[in-house]
Design a protein around this motif. Structure first.
Motif, PDB file in Angstrom:
ATOM      1  N   GLY A 187       0.675  -1.377  -0.309  1.00  0.00           N
ATOM      2  CA  GLY A 187      -0.176  -0.227  -0.556  1.00  0.00           C
ATOM      3  C   GLY A 187       1.212   1.600  -0.215  1.00  0.00           C
ATOM      4  N   ALA A 188       0.390   2.296  -0.644  1.00  0.00           N
ATOM      5  CA  ALA A 188       0.821   3.550  -0.948  1.00  0.00           C
ATOM      6  C   ALA A 188       1.600   4.346   0.081  1.00  0.00           C
ATOM      7  CB  ALA A 188       0.452   4.323  -1.511  1.00  0.00           C
ATOM      8  N   LYS A 189       0.826   3.965   1.613  1.00  0.00           N
ATOM      9  CA  LYS A 189       0.876   4.762   2.547  1.00  0.00           C
ATOM     10  C   LYS A 189       1.914   3.924   3.557  1.00  0.00           C
ATOM     11  CE  LYS A 189      -0.989   6.845   6.440  1.00  0.00           C
ATOM     12  NZ  LYS A 189      -2.965   7.381   7.636  1.00  0.00           N
ATOM     13  N   THR A 190       2.420   2.716   3.115  1.00  0.00           N
ATOM     14  CA  THR A 190       3.209   1.988   3.863  1.00  0.00           C
ATOM     15  C   THR A 190       4.598   2.579   3.133  1.00  0.00           C
ATOM     16  OG1 THR A 190       1.629   0.471   4.949  1.00  0.00           O
ATOM     17  CG2 THR A 190       4.209  -0.033   4.390  1.00  0.00           C
ATOM     18  N   GLN A 191       4.554   2.252   1.845  1.00  0.00           N
ATOM     19  CA  GLN A 191       5.983   2.284   0.771  1.00  0.00           C
ATOM     20  C   GLN A 191       5.973   3.832   1.351  1.00  0.00           C
ATOM     21  OE1 GLN A 191       3.298   0.917  -2.439  1.00  0.00           O
ATOM     22  NE2 GLN A 191       5.897   1.007  -2.369  1.00  0.00           N
ATOM     23  N   LEU A 192       4.893   5.313   1.195  1.00  0.00           N
ATOM     24  CA  LEU A 192       5.566   6.754   1.702  1.00  0.00           C
ATOM     25  C   LEU A 192       6.288   6.815   2.949  1.00  0.00           C
ATOM     26  CD1 LEU A 192       3.389   8.627  -0.515  1.00  0.00           C
ATOM     27  CD2 LEU A 192       5.560   8.453  -1.144  1.00  0.00           C
ATOM     28  N   GLY A 193       5.920   5.881   3.870  1.00  0.00           N
ATOM     29  CA  GLY A 193       5.955   6.210   4.933  1.00  0.00           C
ATOM     30  C   GLY A 193       7.678   5.466   5.604  1.00  0.00           C
ATOM     31  N   ASN A 194       7.797   4.255   5.189  1.00  0.00           N
ATOM     32  CA  ASN A 194       9.024   3.834   4.739  1.00  0.00           C
ATOM     33  C   ASN A 194      10.066   5.232   4.826  1.00  0.00           C
ATOM     34  OD1 ASN A 194      10.976   1.888   6.057  1.00  0.00           O
ATOM     35  ND2 ASN A 194      11.002   1.190   3.897  1.00  0.00           N
ATOM     36  N   ALA A 195       9.314   5.756   2.964  1.00  0.00           N
ATOM     37  CA  ALA A 195      10.112   5.947   2.259  1.00  0.00           C
ATOM     38  C   ALA A 195      10.299   7.907   3.063  1.00  0.00           C
ATOM     39  CB  ALA A 195      10.143   6.131   0.951  1.00  0.00           C
ATOM     40  N   LEU A 196       9.473   8.268   3.581  1.00  0.00           N
ATOM     41  CA  LEU A 196      10.558   9.474   4.140  1.00  0.00           C
ATOM     42  C   LEU A 196       9.777   9.148   5.536  1.00  0.00           C
ATOM     43  CD1 LEU A 196       6.592  11.485   2.106  1.00  0.00           C
ATOM     44  CD2 LEU A 196       9.993  11.405   2.361  1.00  0.00           C
ATOM     45  N   ASP A 246      -8.335  -2.681   4.554  1.00  0.00           N
ATOM     46  CA  ASP A 246      -7.746  -1.825   5.502  1.00  0.00           C
ATOM     47  C   ASP A 246      -6.467  -1.675   6.806  1.00  0.00           C
ATOM     48  OD1 ASP A 246     -10.414  -0.437   4.424  1.00  0.00           O
ATOM     49  OD2 ASP A 246     -11.750  -1.372   5.859  1.00  0.00           O
ATOM     50  N   ASP A 247      -6.054  -2.937   7.168  1.00  0.00           N
ATOM     51  CA  ASP A 247      -5.722  -3.126   8.128  1.00  0.00           C
ATOM     52  C   ASP A 247      -4.228  -3.364   7.033  1.00  0.00           C
ATOM     53  OD1 ASP A 247      -3.727  -4.173   9.579  1.00  0.00           O
ATOM     54  OD2 ASP A 247      -4.723  -5.169  10.976  1.00  0.00           O
ATOM     55  N   PRO A 248      -3.333  -2.865   7.046  1.00  0.00           N
ATOM     56  CA  PRO A 248      -1.665  -2.973   6.010  1.00  0.00           C
ATOM     57  C   PRO A 248      -1.137  -4.544   6.985  1.00  0.00           C
ATOM     58  CG  PRO A 248      -1.952  -0.434   6.994  1.00  0.00           C
ATOM     59  CD  PRO A 248      -3.203  -1.264   8.268  1.00  0.00           C
ATOM     60  N   LYS A 249      -1.351  -4.510   8.078  1.00  0.00           N
ATOM     61  CA  LYS A 249      -0.851  -6.085   8.491  1.00  0.00           C
ATOM     62  C   LYS A 249      -1.133  -7.194   7.595  1.00  0.00           C
ATOM     63  CE  LYS A 249       0.513  -4.346  13.080  1.00  0.00           C
ATOM     64  NZ  LYS A 249       0.399  -4.661  14.492  1.00  0.00           N
ATOM     65  N   LYS A 250      -1.836  -7.069   7.210  1.00  0.00           N
ATOM     66  CA  LYS A 250      -3.336  -8.158   6.324  1.00  0.00           C
ATOM     67  C   LYS A 250      -2.829  -7.773   4.552  1.00  0.00           C
ATOM     68  CE  LYS A 250      -6.995  -8.288   9.143  1.00  0.00           C
ATOM     69  NZ  LYS A 250      -8.651  -9.080   9.190  1.00  0.00           N
ATOM     70  N   ARG A 251      -1.717  -6.892   4.350  1.00  0.00           N
ATOM     71  CA  ARG A 251      -1.279  -7.099   2.799  1.00  0.00           C
ATOM     72  C   ARG A 251      -0.019  -7.786   2.774  1.00  0.00           C
ATOM     73  NH1 ARG A 251      -2.451  -0.998   2.645  1.00  0.00           N
ATOM     74  NH2 ARG A 251      -4.667  -0.622   1.810  1.00  0.00           N
ATOM     75  N   LYS A 252       0.239  -8.184   1.872  1.00  0.00           N
ATOM     76  CA  LYS A 252       1.686  -9.105   1.255  1.00  0.00           C
ATOM     77  C   LYS A 252       2.269  -8.437   2.171  1.00  0.00           C
ATOM     78  CE  LYS A 252       0.699  -9.807  -3.685  1.00  0.00           C
ATOM     79  NZ  LYS A 252       0.760  -9.044  -4.808  1.00  0.00           N
ATOM     80  N   PRO A 253       3.493  -9.912   2.067  1.00  0.00           N
ATOM     81  CA  PRO A 253       3.493 -11.352   2.023  1.00  0.00           C
ATOM     82  C   PRO A 253       2.394 -11.957   2.926  1.00  0.00           C
ATOM     83  CG  PRO A 253       5.716 -10.408   2.995  1.00  0.00           C
ATOM     84  CD  PRO A 253       4.886  -9.231   2.917  1.00  0.00           C
ATOM     85  N   ASN A 254       1.671 -11.081   4.274  1.00  0.00           N
ATOM     86  CA  ASN A 254       0.524 -12.106   4.737  1.00  0.00           C
ATOM     87  C   ASN A 254      -0.640 -12.676   3.533  1.00  0.00           C
ATOM     88  OD1 ASN A 254      -2.217 -11.854   6.159  1.00  0.00           O
ATOM     89  ND2 ASN A 254      -0.803 -11.059   8.200  1.00  0.00           N
ATOM     90  N   PRO A 255      -0.619 -14.225   4.120  1.00  0.00           N
ATOM     91  CA  PRO A 255      -1.587 -14.705   3.055  1.00  0.00           C
ATOM     92  C   PRO A 255      -3.247 -14.264   2.951  1.00  0.00           C
ATOM     93  CG  PRO A 255      -1.136 -16.299   4.444  1.00  0.00           C
ATOM     94  CD  PRO A 255      -0.502 -14.584   5.657  1.00  0.00           C
ATOM     95  N   TYR A 256      -3.371 -13.128   3.036  1.00  0.00           N
ATOM     96  CA  TYR A 256      -5.024 -12.652   3.599  1.00  0.00           C
ATOM     97  C   TYR A 256      -5.512 -12.857   2.520  1.00  0.00           C
ATOM     98  CZ  TYR A 256      -9.186  -9.721   4.412  1.00  0.00           C
ATOM     99  OH  TYR A 256     -10.414  -9.975   4.981  1.00  0.00           O
ATOM    100  N   MET A 257      -5.117 -12.152   1.467  1.00  0.00           N
ATOM    101  CA  MET A 257      -5.847 -11.811   0.214  1.00  0.00           C
ATOM    102  C   MET A 257      -5.754 -13.626  -0.430  1.00  0.00           C
ATOM    103  SD  MET A 257      -3.151  -9.102  -1.130  1.00  0.00           S
ATOM    104  CE  MET A 257      -4.720  -7.643  -2.799  1.00  0.00           C
ATOM    105  N   LEU A 258      -4.648 -14.435  -0.557  1.00  0.00           N
ATOM    106  CA  LEU A 258      -5.245 -15.282  -0.974  1.00  0.00           C
ATOM    107  C   LEU A 258      -5.859 -16.269  -0.458  1.00  0.00           C
ATOM    108  CD1 LEU A 258      -1.643 -16.498  -2.429  1.00  0.00           C
ATOM    109  CD2 LEU A 258      -3.400 -14.944  -3.451  1.00  0.00           C
ATOM    110  N   ASP A 259      -5.767 -16.023   0.827  1.00  0.00           N
ATOM    111  CA  ASP A 259      -7.035 -17.226   2.163  1.00  0.00           C
ATOM    112  C   ASP A 259      -8.390 -16.394   1.646  1.00  0.00           C
ATOM    113  OD1 ASP A 259      -5.069 -18.096   3.261  1.00  0.00           O
ATOM    114  OD2 ASP A 259      -4.681 -16.903   5.068  1.00  0.00           O
ATOM    115  N   ILE A 260      -8.413 -15.176   1.634  1.00  0.00           N
ATOM    116  CA  ILE A 260     -10.055 -14.934   1.203  1.00  0.00           C
ATOM    117  C   ILE A 260     -10.515 -14.908  -0.299  1.00  0.00           C
ATOM    118  CG2 ILE A 260     -11.485 -12.608   0.704  1.00  0.00           C
ATOM    119  CD1 ILE A 260     -11.138 -13.159   3.362  1.00  0.00           C
ATOM    120  N   THR A 261      -9.740 -14.777  -1.517  1.00  0.00           N
ATOM    121  CA  THR A 261      -9.772 -15.365  -2.068  1.00  0.00           C
ATOM    122  C   THR A 261     -10.254 -16.857  -2.382  1.00  0.00           C
ATOM    123  OG1 THR A 261      -8.447 -13.759  -3.626  1.00  0.00           O
ATOM    124  CG2 THR A 261      -9.259 -15.839  -5.106  1.00  0.00           C
ATOM    125  N   MET A 262      -9.856 -17.791  -2.190  1.00  0.00           N
ATOM    126  CA  MET A 262      -9.851 -19.219  -1.771  1.00  0.00           C
ATOM    127  C   MET A 262     -11.105 -19.929  -1.115  1.00  0.00           C
ATOM    128  SD  MET A 262      -6.198 -21.236  -1.356  1.00  0.00           S
ATOM    129  CE  MET A 262      -5.951 -20.720   0.095  1.00  0.00           C
TER     130      MET A 262
END
Length: 211
Positions: free
Chosen positions: A47-56, A137-153
């Motif tokens: 997510g953009a907020k996490t990436q920009l948060g790391n960059a800045l 909504d929860d950044p912790k559920k984004r990759k590499p967390n398996p949440y996206m794949l778990d929900i899809t399956m």
């Protein structure tokens, strides 16, 4: 299940990087280009907020304004000027669909670019499910967390043993492994062959036409 940027689409990764650069420069913070790139790639797909948060990370007060600038940039018409579907992708997706496979997308990208590009090439009907960063909504559920794949399956009734996740970035392979599905590294995006081998995916392919 496919990642999107660098797996199905070409040019989006570069466009995102351009928009990140615009967003950071708008804050008047000057970063070494290599450090900026490394910080953005470290959390690619989260997510953009996490990436920009790391960059800045040394300028936390600048993060929110940079995120707004980034989202304005990615929603502009210029964002799609050089974005295309990768060679042989459309034919491969249709072949897989026609042979009885269920196709889905799980991407850390924003939903709007995905929808617009699939609609432009008239291939949106090929996918039974799409999940993007906007759906989490929860950044912790984004990759590499398996949440996206778990929900899809869960939504599609997939078994782990019969599910393949195809992606171009190290986080895609990590996500597949975390979800317990078959991992396929495709060399049309972030990874080269040496990087892919270090991650020990189940398969490595040059492009998805090899599926």
């Amino acid at each position: 299940i496919f990642d999107f940027d660098g797996t199905i689409a070409s040019g989006t990764n570069e466009k995102y990087m351009d928009c990140f650069d615009v967003a950071i420069k708008a804050t008047n913070v000057i970063l070494d280009p290599q450090i900026q790139k490394e910080r953005l790639l470290e959390f690619w797909g989260k997510g953009a907020k996490t990436q920009l948060g790391n960059a800045l990370q040394d300028h936390p007060e600048k993060i929110d304004s940079s995120v707004k600038t980034f989202r304005t940039c990615t929603s502009g018409t210029d964002f799609f000027s050089d974005v295309t579907i990768l060679d042989n992708v459309i034919e491969t997706l249709k072949k897989l669909k026609n042979s009885g496979h269920t196709l889905a997308i799980a991407s850390g990208s924003q939903r709007n670019p995905i929808d617009r590009l699939l609609s432009k090439y008239k291939i949106d009907y090929l996918f039974s499910n799409i999940i993007s960063s906007n759906d989490i909504d929860d950044p912790k559920k984004r990759k590499p967390n398996p949440y996206m794949l778990d929900i899809t399956m869960k939504e599609l009734g997939f078994n782990k043993s019969d599910t393949y996740y195809i992606g171009d970035a190290s986080t895609d392979i990590q996500t597949a492994k975390a979800a317990g599905v078959n991992s396929v590294a495709v060399l049309t995006g972030h990874m080269n062959l040496a990087t892919a081998k270090q991650l020990h995916p189940d398969s490595i392919i040059a492009n998805i036409s090899e599926l």
